[in-house]
Design a protein around this motif. Structure first.
Motif, short mmCIF file in Angstrom:
data_model
loop_
_atom_site.label_atom_id
_atom_site.label_comp_id
_atom_site.label_asym_id
_atom_site.label_seq_id
_atom_site.Cartn_x
_atom_site.Cartn_y
_atom_site.Cartn_z
N ASP A 1 0.83 -1.21 0.00
CA ASP A 1 0.00 0.00 0.00
C ASP A 1 0.87 1.26 0.00
O ASP A 1 0.55 2.24 -0.69
CB ASP A 1 -0.93 0.02 1.21
N MET A 2 1.95 1.24 0.78
CA MET A 2 2.86 2.38 0.81
C MET A 2 3.49 2.61 -0.56
O MET A 2 3.59 3.75 -1.04
CB MET A 2 3.96 2.14 1.86
N LYS B 1 2.28 1.76 -3.43
CA LYS B 1 1.24 2.27 -4.34
C LYS B 1 1.01 3.77 -4.13
O LYS B 1 0.80 4.50 -5.10
CB LYS B 1 -0.06 1.49 -4.14
N ARG B 2 1.04 4.21 -2.87
CA ARG B 2 0.88 5.65 -2.62
C ARG B 2 2.05 6.43 -3.19
O ARG B 2 1.88 7.53 -3.72
CB ARG B 2 0.75 5.91 -1.11
N GLN C 1 1.47 6.80 -6.84
CA GLN C 1 0.48 7.85 -7.10
C GLN C 1 1.13 9.24 -7.02
O GLN C 1 0.90 10.10 -7.88
CB GLN C 1 -0.67 7.75 -6.09
N ARG C 2 1.97 9.45 -6.01
CA ARG C 2 2.61 10.76 -5.84
C ARG C 2 3.67 11.01 -6.90
O ARG C 2 3.90 12.16 -7.29
CB ARG C 2 3.19 10.86 -4.43
N ASP D 1 1.72 12.30 -9.65
CA ASP D 1 1.38 13.71 -9.42
C ASP D 1 2.55 14.62 -9.80
O ASP D 1 2.36 15.70 -10.39
CB ASP D 1 1.01 13.95 -7.95
#
Length: 375
Positions: free
Chosen positions: A315-316, A318-319, A322-323, A326
């Protein structure tokens, strides 16, 4: 000019030889210090003594017109060698009445390192390897301390087999995740339990300044001697709750290793000439390349185990992905103002640590640059 230059170089060589003789004298004294520390059970790393000595030498250097950082660099390198040689004198055994220390996975590199440290401290060490389980009852029957140091994906299964240990035996593990192994140990063994995580690899020359994380399980009064033994070996202890430890490791280990893996994979697909990159490299890029490259000189299963060990790690990552997207969107939008704004926000978040890390990295970069030979 050549004659004059050669004469000066000869004088420098003579001074260098004097330095070698002084270093030899210092190492001989360090050996005696190690013997005294071993006899009295003193840690090989004494931070207050080190800080005071460095401050004193820096002040003396400044009075002599010598750059203080120069003498500190010399002394720190010398002390690193000193710590490595001090361990050869052995260490005081804090629990001489302890029955055998059994290291499950002791044929591995980390298990082997700690096996040597226990032996240097006078403990009887036994190894329970992957092919020894048919003799496990005999090996474990008189154990006073059992250390589990096997690959992450095997750890809980190994712990489940340890349901017949002596009641007063201390059970611990060296796994890089703590919540699940700690719960497994508490479930299978009614005696003292502690979760440990050495924050270093098996190739360290000594345990001086290395961190050993511990998560209390049960009966902490029974394993205080073990923590103190780590301190005598030079390690710094860090106590933390198991869940908090695992959350920290998502950044310290899982994400760090994954980003190195991803960057290495990217490099291999781009297929640049590494020799050419090294010739063009700034010191900081050479360090970065070394940190990525060293990952791929090691066991992929170890790093796969670490990264895949929990959903929280994934999960980390994947975040992070995502960033990263961005950040790429800022480039796609050609929005330099947004880049500067985001940069300042991160800078504010780091606060005073930015300058601290700048200073630390400058010393690392100087050392890295010193080690480069450009023909």
């Amino acid at each position: 000019m050549a004659v004059e230059l050669n004469a000066l170089r000869d004088q420098i060589d003579a001074v260098d030889k004097q330095m070698l003789e002084l270093l030899s004298q210092r190492l001989a004294l360090v050996e005696k210090v190690g013997e005294v520390k071993s006899e009295y059970g003193l840690p090989i790393y004494a931070p207050d003594r080190e800080a005071a000595m460095l401050a004193s030498r820096r002040a003396e250097a400044e009075k002599m017109g010598i750059p203080p950082q120069l003498i500190e660099d010399i002394l720190r390198r010398t002390m690193r060698e000193s710590y490595a040689s001090e361990k050869d004198s052995g260490f005081k055994c804090l629990n001489p009445e302890l029955r055998s220390v059994v290291i499950i996975g002791g044929n591995g590199q980390l298990g082997g390192l700690f096996g040597r440290m226990f032996k240097l401290s006078g403990y009887q060490v036994k190894v329970l390897g992957s092919k020894d389980w048919e003799h496990a009852d005999d090996i474990l029957k008189d154990a006073g301390l059992v250390v589990v140091t096997v690959p992450i994906h095997l750890t809980e299964g190994v712990i489940e087999k340890l349901d017949n240990l002596p009641e007063d035996c201390i059970l611990c593990d060296f796994t890089s995740i703590k919540s699940k192994p700690l719960q497994a140990m508490l479930k299978v063994h009614a005696g003292p339990v502690v979760g440990l995580h050495p924050m270093f690899g098996p190739d360290v020359p000594s345990l001086a300044k290395q961190v050993v994380v511990y998560c209390d399980g049960r009966g902490s009064e029974h394993y205080q001697w073990l923590l103190q033994q780590f301190s005598i070996w030079g390690a710094s202890l860090c106590q933390i709750e198991a869940q908090e430890h695992d959350h920290g490791m998502t950044l310290i280990q899982a994400l760090r290793h994954f980003t190195s893996f991803a960057y290495g994979m990217h490099l291999s697909k781009e297929n640049p000439n590494i020799d050419q990159l090294l010739k063009l490299s700034s010191p900081i890029y050479r360090l970065e390349l070394a940190m990525v490259g060293r990952l791929f000189g090691q066991d992929p299963n170890l790093y796969g185990d670490i990264i895949f060990s929990s959903q929280e790690n994934i999960d980390m990552i994947k975040r992070f992905h995502q960033r990263l997207g961005d950040a790429v969107a800022i480039l796609d939008g050609q929005d330099k103002a947004k880049f500067v704004e985001s940069f300042k926000q991160v800078s504010d978040w780091f606060g005073g640590y930015s300058q601290q890390f700048m200073n630390e990295s400058q010393n690392l970069l100087k050392q890295a640059n010193d080690n480069i030979h450009r023909g």
